[in-house]
Every structure is written in C-alpha cells, then in structure tokens.
Design a protein around this motif. Sequence first.
Motif, short mmCIF file in Angstrom:
data_model
loop_
_atom_site.label_atom_id
_atom_site.label_comp_id
_atom_site.label_asym_id
_atom_site.label_seq_id
_atom_site.Cartn_x
_atom_site.Cartn_y
_atom_site.Cartn_z
N GLY A 27 0.83 -1.20 0.00
CA GLY A 27 0.00 0.00 0.00
C GLY A 27 0.85 1.24 0.00
N GLY A 28 0.21 2.35 -0.17
CA GLY A 28 0.89 3.63 -0.15
C GLY A 28 0.26 4.51 0.90
N ASN A 29 0.87 5.64 1.13
CA ASN A 29 0.29 6.59 2.07
C ASN A 29 -0.98 7.18 1.48
OD1 ASN A 29 2.36 6.32 3.99
ND2 ASN A 29 3.64 7.75 2.86
N TRP A 30 -1.94 7.44 2.34
CA TRP A 30 -3.20 8.01 1.87
C TRP A 30 -2.99 9.47 1.51
CZ3 TRP A 30 -4.90 12.03 4.89
CH2 TRP A 30 -4.39 12.09 6.18
N TRP A 31 -3.87 9.95 0.66
CA TRP A 31 -3.81 11.33 0.20
C TRP A 31 -5.20 11.92 0.21
CZ3 TRP A 31 -6.16 12.73 -4.58
CH2 TRP A 31 -5.96 14.06 -4.96
N VAL A 32 -5.32 13.10 0.75
CA VAL A 32 -6.58 13.83 0.74
C VAL A 32 -6.21 15.31 0.62
CG1 VAL A 32 -6.78 14.09 3.25
CG2 VAL A 32 -8.84 14.06 1.84
N THR A 33 -7.06 16.07 -0.03
CA THR A 33 -6.74 17.47 -0.24
C THR A 33 -8.00 18.33 -0.10
OG1 THR A 33 -5.52 18.97 -1.71
CG2 THR A 33 -7.06 17.47 -2.75
N ASP A 34 -7.84 19.61 -0.18
CA ASP A 34 -8.94 20.56 -0.04
C ASP A 34 -9.74 20.64 -1.33
OD1 ASP A 34 -10.63 22.68 0.48
OD2 ASP A 34 -9.04 24.19 0.52
N ARG A 59 -13.77 11.03 -3.52
CA ARG A 59 -12.48 10.69 -2.91
C ARG A 59 -11.97 9.33 -3.38
NH1 ARG A 59 -10.98 14.44 0.98
NH2 ARG A 59 -12.67 15.58 1.91
N GLU A 60 -11.99 9.11 -4.68
CA GLU A 60 -11.43 7.90 -5.25
C GLU A 60 -10.00 8.18 -5.70
OE1 GLU A 60 -13.84 5.53 -7.88
OE2 GLU A 60 -15.58 6.72 -7.31
N GLY A 61 -9.34 7.15 -6.20
CA GLY A 61 -7.97 7.32 -6.70
C GLY A 61 -6.96 6.66 -5.79
N GLY A 62 -7.42 5.79 -4.91
CA GLY A 62 -6.52 5.12 -3.98
C GLY A 62 -5.53 4.20 -4.66
N SER A 63 -5.77 3.88 -5.92
CA SER A 63 -4.83 3.02 -6.64
C SER A 63 -3.70 3.83 -7.26
CB SER A 63 -5.57 2.22 -7.72
OG SER A 63 -6.11 3.10 -8.68
N ILE A 64 -3.65 5.10 -6.97
CA ILE A 64 -2.62 5.97 -7.52
C ILE A 64 -1.87 6.65 -6.37
CG2 ILE A 64 -2.14 7.78 -9.21
CD1 ILE A 64 -5.00 7.30 -10.30
N PRO A 65 -1.08 5.87 -5.60
CA PRO A 65 -0.42 6.45 -4.42
C PRO A 65 0.64 7.49 -4.75
CG PRO A 65 0.31 4.19 -4.77
CD PRO A 65 -0.81 4.45 -5.73
N VAL A 66 1.08 7.57 -6.01
CA VAL A 66 2.08 8.56 -6.38
C VAL A 66 1.52 9.98 -6.32
CG1 VAL A 66 1.66 8.56 -8.88
CG2 VAL A 66 3.98 8.96 -8.00
N THR A 67 0.20 10.11 -6.21
CA THR A 67 -0.44 11.42 -6.13
C THR A 67 0.13 12.24 -4.98
OG1 THR A 67 -2.45 10.41 -6.99
CG2 THR A 67 -2.66 12.60 -6.06
N LEU A 68 0.28 11.62 -3.82
CA LEU A 68 0.85 12.31 -2.66
C LEU A 68 2.28 12.74 -2.94
CD1 LEU A 68 0.64 13.27 0.28
CD2 LEU A 68 1.35 10.98 0.97
N GLN A 71 2.28 15.85 -5.04
CA GLN A 71 1.90 17.03 -4.28
C GLN A 71 3.04 17.49 -3.38
OE1 GLN A 71 -2.21 17.43 -3.20
NE2 GLN A 71 -1.65 18.02 -1.14
N LYS A 72 3.69 16.54 -2.70
CA LYS A 72 4.81 16.90 -1.81
C LYS A 72 5.99 17.45 -2.60
CE LYS A 72 4.04 13.89 2.15
NZ LYS A 72 4.57 12.74 2.91
N THR A 73 6.29 16.84 -3.73
CA THR A 73 7.46 17.24 -4.53
C THR A 73 7.28 18.61 -5.16
OG1 THR A 73 7.96 14.93 -5.00
CG2 THR A 73 8.96 16.57 -6.45
N THR A 74 6.10 18.88 -5.70
CA THR A 74 5.87 20.15 -6.40
C THR A 74 5.42 21.26 -5.47
OG1 THR A 74 3.55 19.65 -6.88
CG2 THR A 74 5.20 18.94 -8.52
N GLY A 75 4.88 20.88 -4.30
CA GLY A 75 4.33 21.89 -3.39
C GLY A 75 3.03 22.48 -3.91
N LYS A 76 2.45 21.83 -4.91
CA LYS A 76 1.19 22.30 -5.52
C LYS A 76 0.10 21.27 -5.26
CE LYS A 76 3.29 25.71 -7.61
NZ LYS A 76 3.08 27.07 -7.22
N SER A 77 -1.14 21.72 -5.36
CA SER A 77 -2.25 20.79 -5.20
C SER A 77 -2.35 19.90 -6.44
CB SER A 77 -3.56 21.54 -4.97
OG SER A 77 -3.90 22.28 -6.11
N VAL A 78 -2.90 18.74 -6.23
CA VAL A 78 -3.06 17.76 -7.30
C VAL A 78 -4.53 17.37 -7.35
CG1 VAL A 78 -2.45 15.44 -8.08
CG2 VAL A 78 -0.71 16.89 -7.02
N MET A 79 -5.05 17.19 -8.55
CA MET A 79 -6.43 16.76 -8.69
C MET A 79 -6.49 15.63 -9.72
SD MET A 79 -9.90 18.75 -9.80
CE MET A 79 -9.36 19.08 -11.44
#
Length: 119
Positions: A27-34, A59-68, A71-79
């Motif tokens: 698994g990967g770390n969970w990701w949630v955003t505003d 709040r789907e997309g749990g199969s794409i753990p690279v999303t977090l 977001q962390k690498t770019t410092g930008k929000s991801v959708m």
Amino acid sequence: MCISRDTSRGIKSAEAVVSTQSTGEHGGNWWVTDFNDPQYVAGRNATKMVYGVEPDLTREGGSIPVTLTFQKTTGKSVMLLPMGAGDDGAHSQNEKINIRNYIEGHKLFAAYLDEMSKV
C-alpha cells in the motif's frame, strides 16, 4: 471502523459464525486534499458545463499512491479529474471506457483548462 479488526472477531449470521482474516500485502500513504482549491472549483465548473450536473466528490484514486508524492514534490495541489465510469474496471484485464465518456472526457479536459485559465 476497522474492517480487519471487526471481521476477525467473527460475524454471527443466523446460527452460523463466519470468521475471516485479512493481511495488508502492500500500500501507499493516503492522500486527501482541499476540494475548495481553485483546481477543484474549476473541475466542478467544467463538469457542470459538459455534463450539466453537479459532480460527486467521491475521494477515489486510492490506486494511484504517487499522487501524494507529486503534491509533496511540487508543493502544488493535485487533482484527479476522471473521465471514466465506475464500472470501467480500472486496471483490470477487462478495463474499458465507453465511447461517450471518451468523447465527453475530452470536452471535460478542454473545459477544465478553460476554467483554470480564469484562475
């Protein structure tokens, strides 16, 4: 509710007791955003424009753990802006996309880019 913990206790149904055990394989770390971020507002506006309905924020997309990581690498929000349907069987051997969703999805991406140009 922890499904793993709750189901390992056993589920009583009629006169039978059913027990199960689960283990996490990976698994990967969970990701949630505003979801009020400008990207999400643009995505909602684009969805209303193309499909004529208010979108469900599921709040789907749990199969794409690279999303977090993005977001962390770019410092930008991801959708994640979907163009498929819930029954597409994403990542399965029988994955598909309906022709209507393919065509409307392209319209959605164009409308989203237009909405983002206004931010």
